[in-house]
Every structure is written in C-alpha cells, then in structure tokens.
Design a protein around this motif. Structure first.
Motif, PDB file in Angstrom:
ATOM      1  N   UNK A  84       1.105  -1.116  -0.156  1.00 14.00           N
ATOM      2  CA  UNK A  84       0.280   0.066  -0.163  1.00 14.00           C
ATOM      3  C   UNK A  84       0.682   1.237  -0.035  1.00 14.00           C
ATOM      4  N   UNK A  85       0.234   2.470  -0.116  1.00 15.61           N
ATOM      5  CA  UNK A  85       0.798   3.490   0.028  1.00 15.61           C
ATOM      6  C   UNK A  85       0.804   3.918   0.993  1.00 15.61           C
ATOM      7  N   UNK A  86       0.348   3.221   2.177  1.00 12.18           N
ATOM      8  CA  UNK A  86       0.715   4.130   3.978  1.00 12.18           C
ATOM      9  C   UNK A  86      -0.191   3.154   4.946  1.00 12.18           C
ATOM     10  N   UNK A  87       0.199   3.791   6.258  1.00 17.89           N
ATOM     11  CA  UNK A  87      -0.705   2.757   6.739  1.00 17.89           C
ATOM     12  C   UNK A  87      -2.173   3.540   6.361  1.00 17.89           C
ATOM     13  N   UNK A  88      -2.514   4.551   6.370  1.00 16.57           N
ATOM     14  CA  UNK A  88      -3.879   4.557   6.919  1.00 16.57           C
ATOM     15  C   UNK A  88      -4.530   4.175   5.147  1.00 16.57           C
ATOM     16  N   UNK A  89      -4.055   4.039   4.081  1.00 13.62           N
ATOM     17  CA  UNK A  89      -4.637   3.512   2.895  1.00 13.62           C
ATOM     18  C   UNK A  89      -4.886   1.994   3.477  1.00 13.62           C
ATOM     19  N   UNK A  90      -4.299   1.364   3.813  1.00 10.98           N
ATOM     20  CA  UNK A  90      -3.794  -0.334   3.811  1.00 10.98           C
ATOM     21  C   UNK A  90      -5.164  -0.384   4.944  1.00 10.98           C
ATOM     22  N   UNK A  91      -5.124   0.520   6.459  1.00 12.45           N
ATOM     23  CA  UNK A  91      -5.978   0.284   7.431  1.00 12.45           C
ATOM     24  C   UNK A  91      -7.584   0.326   6.113  1.00 12.45           C
ATOM     25  N   UNK A 127     -22.064  -1.487   6.880  1.00  8.33           N
ATOM     26  CA  UNK A 127     -22.907  -0.549   7.938  1.00  8.33           C
ATOM     27  C   UNK A 127     -23.286  -0.862   8.617  1.00  8.33           C
ATOM     28  N   UNK A 128     -23.257  -0.908  10.369  1.00 12.15           N
ATOM     29  CA  UNK A 128     -23.939  -1.179  10.995  1.00 12.15           C
ATOM     30  C   UNK A 128     -23.638  -1.606  12.065  1.00 12.15           C
ATOM     31  N   UNK A 129     -22.187  -2.286  11.685  1.00 13.71           N
ATOM     32  CA  UNK A 129     -21.379  -2.974  12.116  1.00 13.71           C
ATOM     33  C   UNK A 129     -20.546  -2.250  13.140  1.00 13.71           C
ATOM     34  N   UNK A 130     -19.547  -2.921  13.888  1.00 10.26           N
ATOM     35  CA  UNK A 130     -18.664  -2.607  15.122  1.00 10.26           C
ATOM     36  C   UNK A 130     -17.933  -2.607  14.800  1.00 10.26           C
ATOM     37  N   UNK A 131     -16.753  -1.828  15.566  1.00  7.06           N
ATOM     38  CA  UNK A 131     -15.343  -2.385  15.654  1.00  7.06           C
ATOM     39  C   UNK A 131     -14.739  -1.679  17.291  1.00  7.06           C
ATOM     40  N   UNK A 132     -14.455  -2.270  17.398  1.00  4.78           N
ATOM     41  CA  UNK A 132     -13.757  -1.631  19.239  1.00  4.78           C
ATOM     42  C   UNK A 132     -12.343  -1.250  18.961  1.00  4.78           C
ATOM     43  N   UNK A 133     -11.912  -0.195  18.966  1.00  2.59           N
ATOM     44  CA  UNK A 133     -11.228   0.750  18.823  1.00  2.59           C
ATOM     45  C   UNK A 133     -10.468   1.625  20.928  1.00  2.59           C
ATOM     46  N   UNK A 134      -9.695   0.562  20.809  1.00  5.19           N
ATOM     47  CA  UNK A 134      -8.817   0.808  22.764  1.00  5.19           C
ATOM     48  C   UNK A 134      -8.090   2.512  22.406  1.00  5.19           C
ATOM     49  N   UNK A 135      -8.698   2.952  22.993  1.00  2.07           N
ATOM     50  CA  UNK A 135      -8.568   4.737  23.889  1.00  2.07           C
ATOM     51  C   UNK A 135      -7.430   4.407  24.675  1.00  2.07           C
ATOM     52  N   UNK A 136      -6.297   5.550  25.023  1.00  2.00           N
ATOM     53  CA  UNK A 136      -6.676   6.630  23.255  1.00  2.00           C
ATOM     54  C   UNK A 136      -6.000   5.946  22.220  1.00  2.00           C
ATOM     55  N   UNK A 137      -6.346   6.191  21.053  1.00  2.00           N
ATOM     56  CA  UNK A 137      -5.685   6.240  19.822  1.00  2.00           C
ATOM     57  C   UNK A 137      -5.492   7.178  18.644  1.00  2.00           C
ATOM     58  N   UNK A 138      -4.903   5.979  17.265  1.00  3.29           N
ATOM     59  CA  UNK A 138      -4.559   7.416  16.254  1.00  3.29           C
ATOM     60  C   UNK A 138      -5.854   8.313  16.061  1.00  3.29           C
ATOM     61  N   UNK A 139      -6.099   9.469  15.673  1.00  5.45           N
ATOM     62  CA  UNK A 139      -7.570   9.942  15.047  1.00  5.45           C
ATOM     63  C   UNK A 139      -7.686   9.472  13.887  1.00  5.45           C
ATOM     64  N   UNK A 140      -7.454   8.941  13.575  1.00  7.20           N
ATOM     65  CA  UNK A 140      -7.999   8.406  11.792  1.00  7.20           C
ATOM     66  C   UNK A 140      -8.333   6.676  12.289  1.00  7.20           C
ATOM     67  N   UNK A 141      -8.099   6.495  12.895  1.00  5.77           N
ATOM     68  CA  UNK A 141      -9.124   4.947  12.983  1.00  5.77           C
ATOM     69  C   UNK A 141     -10.377   5.163  13.219  1.00  5.77           C
TER      70      UNK A 141
END
Length: 185
Positions: free
Chosen positions: A98-105, A115-129
């Motif tokens: 990929x051309x970078x982490x944001x693109x790959x993620x 749509x409607x699925x949930x993604x668990x993100x531990x905080x603090x986290x990178x603002x783009x997640x």
C-alpha cells in the motif's frame, strides 16, 4: 445542479492532526519557536540515494500503473524478508503493498465491514481510526484504557464491549500514540 458530499463524509470529524500541523505552521510563520509533534513526518529531507533511485526508476520507464496489490518484485522481496527475519513463509499473492498505513487500514476495513457493524478501538488511539471506520458505515466503539495498566485493553473491558454487532477489534501494537506493546499473553 448542486453537488453535495455523501452522508458518510459529512459525518466525519476534521483531522485533529492536520489542524495541529496547520496551527504549528502558522505559529512558525509568525516567528514563534514551535516543536511540532503533530504529523509523523521526518524532520530531514529524503536522502540523496533514495532521490536518485527514484529518478533512475523514472528514466528507466517505471512510470506506469502497477498491479493494484504491488509489483511482483517488491512482493517477493517482502516474502524473502519475512522468511529471513521472522521465519515465516507466505506466498507472494498473500502480500499487499500500500502507499501507507492509512491506505492499508482503509482497504482492510472496507473489505470486511458492513454498515452497522461495530469495531472496538482501545483509547487513546490514532485519530484516523474512528474516522476510517465511519467511512465504511460501521460504528467505532471506543473503549477507554488507563495509564495504571499501561493503556492496555483488559480482557474484561474487551468482553464488556462486545455486542452481536461486533465485527472487529482494531488493535495497534506498538500503539500510536501511547507506545503500548501487547505481549503474546
């Protein structure tokens, strides 16, 4: 005809990182001393040998579209590096460049989420997640961690965040921004 952006785009928050970088640049331009820790960019120019390699590649005609998952030579080099460094064997078709982490993620999230699925993100986290998750129509579920346990998501907090709509855990180790690293245990 008036064009408008999609509801998904309208729901996104502006990038705090980009806002901080813009403010730092503004303050520097006004003569203030600023130590800008906003963007993850090096504070030195690209080394000359890398610039020359890019020029040489362009002069050799490497200026056209490539296979979307990456050029075969680079994918093979990644396979060889993983074998040498980690003892892991993967076929080149399991490697995506990929051309970078944001693109790959982004690509991974779009490939898996609905749509409607949930993604668990531990905080603090990178603002783009959370914004990348929102782009898919899925819902970020932010689970706060704290310094007393090294900003690690505990099994109890993880289990409590899981619902029938949970589709993914977005876990970054070492963590951006805390540096937290999860052990195998």
């Amino acid at each position: 005809m008036v064009l408008s952006v999609s509801k998904l785009i309208q729901a996104l928050e502006p990038s705090a990182t980009m806002a901080m970088a813009a403010k730092a640049k503004e303050l520097k331009a006004s003569g203030r001393t600023v130590y800008d820790l906003s963007l993850g960019e090096p504070d030195f120019p690209t080394p000359e040998h890398i610039c020359q390699a890019a020029i040489d590649a362009m002069k050799a005609g490497h200026t056209h579209y490539t296979v979307a998952s990456g050029i075969p030579e680079l994918k093979r080099a990644v396979v060889e590096q993983y074998k040498a460094r980690y003892g892991l064997s993967y076929p080149p078709q399991h490697v995506v460049i990929s051309n970078g982490a944001k693109h790959a993620i982004h690509n991974a999230l779009v490939a898996v989420l609905n749509p409607g699925d949930e993604v668990i993100i531990p905080a603090p986290y990178w603002v783009s997640y959370s914004e990348l998750v929102k782009l898919t129509g899925a819902v970020p579920v932010i689970v706060h961690t704290d310094e007393s346990n090294g900003f690690k998501l505990t099994p109890e907090a993880f289990r409590a965040a899981i619902t029938p709509k949970t589709r993914m855990l977005l876990l970054c180790t070492p963590s951006n921004p805390t540096g937290t690293m999860y052990s195998r245990q």
